[in-house]
Design an enzyme around this catalytic site. Structure first.
Site, PDB file in Angstrom:
ATOM      1  N   GLU A 112       0.840  -1.200   0.000  1.00  0.00           N
ATOM      2  CA  GLU A 112       0.000   0.000   0.000  1.00  0.00           C
ATOM      3  C   GLU A 112       0.875   1.251   0.000  1.00  0.00           C
ATOM      4  O   GLU A 112       0.585   2.229  -0.709  1.00  0.00           O
ATOM      5  CB  GLU A 112      -0.922  -0.007   1.215  1.00  0.00           C
ATOM      6  CG  GLU A 112      -2.024  -1.059   1.133  1.00  0.00           C
ATOM      7  CD  GLU A 112      -2.947  -1.033   2.330  1.00  0.00           C
ATOM      8  OE1 GLU A 112      -4.136  -0.704   2.170  1.00  0.00           O
ATOM      9  OE2 GLU A 112      -2.477  -1.344   3.455  1.00  0.00           O
ATOM     10  N   GLU A 132      -3.907 -10.034   3.680  1.00  0.00           N
ATOM     11  CA  GLU A 132      -4.911  -9.679   4.686  1.00  0.00           C
ATOM     12  C   GLU A 132      -6.045 -10.702   4.777  1.00  0.00           C
ATOM     13  O   GLU A 132      -6.521 -11.022   5.872  1.00  0.00           O
ATOM     14  CB  GLU A 132      -5.489  -8.287   4.385  1.00  0.00           C
ATOM     15  CG  GLU A 132      -4.597  -7.124   4.778  1.00  0.00           C
ATOM     16  CD  GLU A 132      -3.535  -6.805   3.736  1.00  0.00           C
ATOM     17  OE1 GLU A 132      -2.839  -5.787   3.896  1.00  0.00           O
ATOM     18  OE2 GLU A 132      -3.395  -7.585   2.752  1.00  0.00           O
TER      19      GLU A 132
END
Length: 257
Positions: A112, A132
């Site tokens: 990210e 995730e």
């Protein structure tokens, strides 16, 4: 050279090099590191014309430091996510081009963060991954917007559902990286690119970073109109005069802020 516990900072003329410095955690992003990035990008001076980001000890970043997130209330998680968004926006919208030199793990929150950088160099052995889904959590650092913007929502969905990882070679093909280099060469390539970028007009670099991102989010006709406005601003300024004069005189332009 200045150094904090979690972020090393070195200045090389107009280029600032920052290194994530939590090698024992493969440079996982904790609250202290996010605060250090916030402080750095909030205080950049005009003497800095490009920033290189890397990670210490062979890894860019293994992602969010999950040890800080085992037991948080929902509103605390949302506040933490929104703070990440604010700090990542400082990087994405920085008027100074940011170049990521990626090695080893580029995972989760580390990916990210990398996605906010304007130029991304990956070593062939890099491991891109969004794990995730395997951890029972959702992204919170802007990945659903920025990473999806790079590789498409469909491919990011598959990455998160399956935990699939990509190499640096595959990542360049997909759009996670712009350049792929042999192991150990990412930082060298990043400095080569930064040296080229700092020779540009700082004003034009800022237009490129900020205007293109805004235009991409506009309807086509609005984007074309905005493009004309930016072109008018750039081509009637002193940098355009110097750039065109240098071209005609067959010399390198010298741009000043």
């Amino acid at each position: 050279m200045t150094q904090s516990d979690v972020l090393k900072i070195q200045n090389h003329g107009a280029i600032a090099h920052i290194a994530l410095n939590r090698p024992e955690k493969r440079n996982a992003l904790n609250d202290d590191l996010i605060a250090a990035l916030d402080a750095f990008f909030s205080s950049l001076g005009d003497e800095t014309r490009a920033v290189i980001v890397s990670g210490e000890d062979g890894h860019f970043s293994s992602g969010l430091d999950l040890s800080q997130h085992v037991a948080r209330a929902s509103l605390e998680v949302m506040a933490h996510s929104r703070n990440w968004h604010r700090v990542m926006a400082l990087v994405a919208q920085s008027p100074r081009p940011v170049i990521a030199a990626m090695s080893g793990a580029v995972m989760g929150g580390g990916l990210e963060f990398a996605a906010t950088c304007h130029v991304r160099v990956a070593e062939e052995s890099v491991r891109f991954q969004m794990p995730e889904g395997l951890r029972g959590i959702f992204v919170g650092g802007g990945g659903s917007v920025r990473i999806s913007g790079l590789i498409g929502a469909d491919r990011m969905t598959e990455m998160m559902l399956t935990g699939r990882s990509y190499t640096g070679v595959e990542g360049e093909r997909l759009g996670l990286a712009h350049h792929c280099v042999p192991e150990g060469q990412a930082l060298t390539k990043a400095f080569e690119l930064a040296e080229r970028i700092v020779k540009n007009s700082p004003t034009i670099n800022q237009f490129i970073i900020q205007a293109i991102a805004q235009i991409a989010a506009m309807p086509p006709e609005a984007g074309l109109y905005a493009e004309s406005l930016v072109a008018a601003l750039s081509q009637t300024g002193p940098d355009a005069e110097e750039g065109l004069r240098a071209f005609l005189e067959k010399r390198q332009p010298v741009f000043v802020r």
